[in-house]
Scaffold this motif. Structure first.
Motif, PDB file in Angstrom:
ATOM      1  N   MET A 275     -16.750 -26.060 -42.669  1.00 48.81           N
ATOM      2  CA  MET A 275     -17.842 -25.207 -42.266  1.00 48.81           C
ATOM      3  C   MET A 275     -17.468 -23.774 -42.630  1.00 48.81           C
ATOM      4  O   MET A 275     -16.424 -23.284 -42.232  1.00 48.81           O
ATOM      5  CB  MET A 275     -18.048 -25.361 -40.762  1.00 48.81           C
ATOM      6  N   SER A 276     -18.324 -23.128 -43.386  1.00 48.11           N
ATOM      7  CA  SER A 276     -18.019 -21.764 -43.799  1.00 48.11           C
ATOM      8  C   SER A 276     -18.104 -20.810 -42.606  1.00 48.11           C
ATOM      9  O   SER A 276     -18.825 -21.059 -41.639  1.00 48.11           O
ATOM     10  CB  SER A 276     -18.978 -21.314 -44.898  1.00 48.11           C
ATOM     11  N   THR A 277     -17.383 -19.751 -42.699  1.00 47.77           N
ATOM     12  CA  THR A 277     -17.314 -18.799 -41.596  1.00 47.77           C
ATOM     13  C   THR A 277     -18.674 -18.167 -41.324  1.00 47.77           C
ATOM     14  O   THR A 277     -19.066 -17.997 -40.169  1.00 47.77           O
ATOM     15  CB  THR A 277     -16.288 -17.699 -41.920  1.00 47.77           C
ATOM     16  N   GLY A 278     -19.410 -17.853 -42.379  1.00 44.55           N
ATOM     17  CA  GLY A 278     -20.729 -17.240 -42.209  1.00 44.55           C
ATOM     18  C   GLY A 278     -21.714 -18.156 -41.519  1.00 44.55           C
ATOM     19  O   GLY A 278     -22.455 -17.739 -40.620  1.00 44.55           O
ATOM     20  N   GLU A 279     -21.727 -19.412 -41.932  1.00 41.79           N
ATOM     21  CA  GLU A 279     -22.640 -20.370 -41.323  1.00 41.79           C
ATOM     22  C   GLU A 279     -22.246 -20.660 -39.873  1.00 41.79           C
ATOM     23  O   GLU A 279     -23.099 -20.842 -39.008  1.00 41.79           O
ATOM     24  CB  GLU A 279     -22.665 -21.672 -42.128  1.00 41.79           C
ATOM     25  N   LYS A 280     -20.942 -20.704 -39.620  1.00 42.91           N
ATOM     26  CA  LYS A 280     -20.471 -20.937 -38.255  1.00 42.91           C
ATOM     27  C   LYS A 280     -20.900 -19.778 -37.355  1.00 42.91           C
ATOM     28  O   LYS A 280     -21.353 -19.995 -36.224  1.00 42.91           O
ATOM     29  CB  LYS A 280     -18.953 -21.077 -38.245  1.00 42.91           C
ATOM     30  N   ALA A 281     -20.795 -18.563 -37.861  1.00 42.55           N
ATOM     31  CA  ALA A 281     -21.206 -17.386 -37.098  1.00 42.55           C
ATOM     32  C   ALA A 281     -22.709 -17.401 -36.834  1.00 42.55           C
ATOM     33  O   ALA A 281     -23.153 -17.074 -35.726  1.00 42.55           O
ATOM     34  CB  ALA A 281     -20.812 -16.121 -37.838  1.00 42.55           C
ATOM     35  N   LYS A 282     -23.498 -17.784 -37.837  1.00 39.99           N
ATOM     36  CA  LYS A 282     -24.950 -17.869 -37.657  1.00 39.99           C
ATOM     37  C   LYS A 282     -25.306 -18.889 -36.589  1.00 39.99           C
ATOM     38  O   LYS A 282     -26.161 -18.642 -35.739  1.00 39.99           O
ATOM     39  CB  LYS A 282     -25.635 -18.267 -38.963  1.00 39.99           C
ATOM     40  N   ALA A 283     -24.660 -20.043 -36.652  1.00 36.46           N
ATOM     41  CA  ALA A 283     -24.945 -21.108 -35.693  1.00 36.46           C
ATOM     42  C   ALA A 283     -24.597 -20.668 -34.278  1.00 36.46           C
ATOM     43  O   ALA A 283     -25.389 -20.863 -33.338  1.00 36.46           O
ATOM     44  CB  ALA A 283     -24.172 -22.378 -36.058  1.00 36.46           C
ATOM     45  N   THR A 284     -23.446 -20.065 -34.113  1.00 34.47           N
ATOM     46  CA  THR A 284     -23.023 -19.610 -32.789  1.00 34.47           C
ATOM     47  C   THR A 284     -23.933 -18.514 -32.268  1.00 34.47           C
ATOM     48  O   THR A 284     -24.325 -18.520 -31.094  1.00 34.47           O
ATOM     49  CB  THR A 284     -21.567 -19.106 -32.841  1.00 34.47           C
ATOM     50  N   THR A 285     -24.296 -17.579 -33.130  1.00 32.55           N
ATOM     51  CA  THR A 285     -25.181 -16.489 -32.736  1.00 32.55           C
ATOM     52  C   THR A 285     -26.533 -17.014 -32.300  1.00 32.55           C
ATOM     53  O   THR A 285     -27.070 -16.584 -31.268  1.00 32.55           O
ATOM     54  CB  THR A 285     -25.356 -15.493 -33.897  1.00 32.55           C
ATOM     55  N   GLU A 286     -27.094 -17.941 -33.069  1.00 35.84           N
ATOM     56  CA  GLU A 286     -28.394 -18.503 -32.704  1.00 35.84           C
ATOM     57  C   GLU A 286     -28.324 -19.221 -31.364  1.00 35.84           C
ATOM     58  O   GLU A 286     -29.246 -19.111 -30.560  1.00 35.84           O
ATOM     59  CB  GLU A 286     -28.876 -19.468 -33.791  1.00 35.84           C
ATOM     60  N   GLN A 287     -27.246 -19.932 -31.127  1.00 31.84           N
ATOM     61  CA  GLN A 287     -27.114 -20.652 -29.859  1.00 31.84           C
ATOM     62  C   GLN A 287     -27.017 -19.679 -28.682  1.00 31.84           C
ATOM     63  O   GLN A 287     -27.691 -19.855 -27.666  1.00 31.84           O
ATOM     64  CB  GLN A 287     -25.894 -21.554 -29.883  1.00 31.84           C
ATOM     65  N   VAL A 288     -26.197 -18.653 -28.819  1.00 29.39           N
ATOM     66  CA  VAL A 288     -25.986 -17.697 -27.727  1.00 29.39           C
ATOM     67  C   VAL A 288     -27.249 -16.887 -27.452  1.00 29.39           C
ATOM     68  O   VAL A 288     -27.678 -16.749 -26.300  1.00 29.39           O
ATOM     69  CB  VAL A 288     -24.792 -16.772 -28.045  1.00 29.39           C
ATOM     70  N   VAL A 289     -27.866 -16.374 -28.503  1.00 25.89           N
ATOM     71  CA  VAL A 289     -29.081 -15.569 -28.333  1.00 25.89           C
ATOM     72  C   VAL A 289     -30.207 -16.434 -27.786  1.00 25.89           C
ATOM     73  O   VAL A 289     -30.951 -16.018 -26.884  1.00 25.89           O
ATOM     74  CB  VAL A 289     -29.487 -14.899 -29.668  1.00 25.89           C
ATOM     75  N   GLY A 290     -30.343 -17.641 -28.303  1.00 27.25           N
ATOM     76  CA  GLY A 290     -31.388 -18.543 -27.820  1.00 27.25           C
ATOM     77  C   GLY A 290     -31.230 -18.870 -26.352  1.00 27.25           C
ATOM     78  O   GLY A 290     -32.207 -18.861 -25.589  1.00 27.25           O
ATOM     79  N   LYS A 291     -30.010 -19.130 -25.927  1.00 32.42           N
ATOM     80  CA  LYS A 291     -29.767 -19.446 -24.523  1.00 32.42           C
ATOM     81  C   LYS A 291     -30.073 -18.239 -23.637  1.00 32.42           C
ATOM     82  O   LYS A 291     -30.684 -18.374 -22.579  1.00 32.42           O
ATOM     83  CB  LYS A 291     -28.325 -19.873 -24.308  1.00 32.42           C
ATOM     84  N   ALA A 292     -29.673 -17.042 -24.081  1.00 29.98           N
ATOM     85  CA  ALA A 292     -29.930 -15.833 -23.301  1.00 29.98           C
ATOM     86  C   ALA A 292     -31.430 -15.564 -23.181  1.00 29.98           C
ATOM     87  O   ALA A 292     -31.931 -15.265 -22.085  1.00 29.98           O
ATOM     88  CB  ALA A 292     -29.227 -14.647 -23.936  1.00 29.98           C
ATOM     89  N   VAL A 293     -32.143 -15.684 -24.293  1.00 31.02           N
ATOM     90  CA  VAL A 293     -33.591 -15.456 -24.286  1.00 31.02           C
ATOM     91  C   VAL A 293     -34.270 -16.481 -23.391  1.00 31.02           C
ATOM     92  O   VAL A 293     -35.140 -16.139 -22.574  1.00 31.02           O
ATOM     93  CB  VAL A 293     -34.157 -15.519 -25.722  1.00 31.02           C
ATOM     94  N   ARG A 294     -33.859 -17.734 -23.515  1.00 28.33           N
ATOM     95  CA  ARG A 294     -34.476 -18.801 -22.718  1.00 28.33           C
ATOM     96  C   ARG A 294     -34.277 -18.554 -21.228  1.00 28.33           C
ATOM     97  O   ARG A 294     -35.229 -18.622 -20.451  1.00 28.33           O
ATOM     98  CB  ARG A 294     -33.879 -20.149 -23.114  1.00 28.33           C
ATOM     99  N   LYS A 295     -33.062 -18.245 -20.815  1.00 25.33           N
ATOM    100  CA  LYS A 295     -32.780 -18.036 -19.394  1.00 25.33           C
ATOM    101  C   LYS A 295     -33.484 -16.799 -18.849  1.00 25.33           C
ATOM    102  O   LYS A 295     -34.039 -16.826 -17.744  1.00 25.33           O
ATOM    103  CB  LYS A 295     -31.275 -17.942 -19.166  1.00 25.33           C
ATOM    104  N   LEU A 296     -33.473 -15.708 -19.608  1.00 30.39           N
ATOM    105  CA  LEU A 296     -34.116 -14.487 -19.155  1.00 30.39           C
ATOM    106  C   LEU A 296     -35.632 -14.674 -19.054  1.00 30.39           C
ATOM    107  O   LEU A 296     -36.239 -14.284 -18.049  1.00 30.39           O
ATOM    108  CB  LEU A 296     -33.789 -13.337 -20.107  1.00 30.39           C
TER     109      LEU A 296
END
Length: 57
Positions: A1-22
């Motif tokens: 898994m490339s570093t860029g794609e891993k960062a995108k995946a993690t960012t989307e998960q974290v931001v999505g969870k924060a937006v959903r909960k808020l």
């Protein structure tokens, strides 16, 4: 898994969870659904990259 794609995946998960909960706590169902979709997209991206990596080895 490339570093860029891993960062995108993690960012989307974290931001999505924060937006959903808020949004859920504020009672905004449409925005909560968008956050859940973003989180799911991040999980799907991570799964895709892991699958690609497993075929390479």
């Amino acid at each position: 898994m490339s570093t860029g794609e891993k960062a995108k995946a993690t960012t989307e998960q974290v931001v999505g969870k924060a937006v959903r909960k808020l949004a859920h706590s504020m009672g905004k169902d449409t925005t909560a659904a968008k956050g859940a979709a973003l989180e799911a997209r991040g999980k799907a991206r991570a799964t895709k990259e892991r699958a690609k990596g497993s075929f390479r080895h």
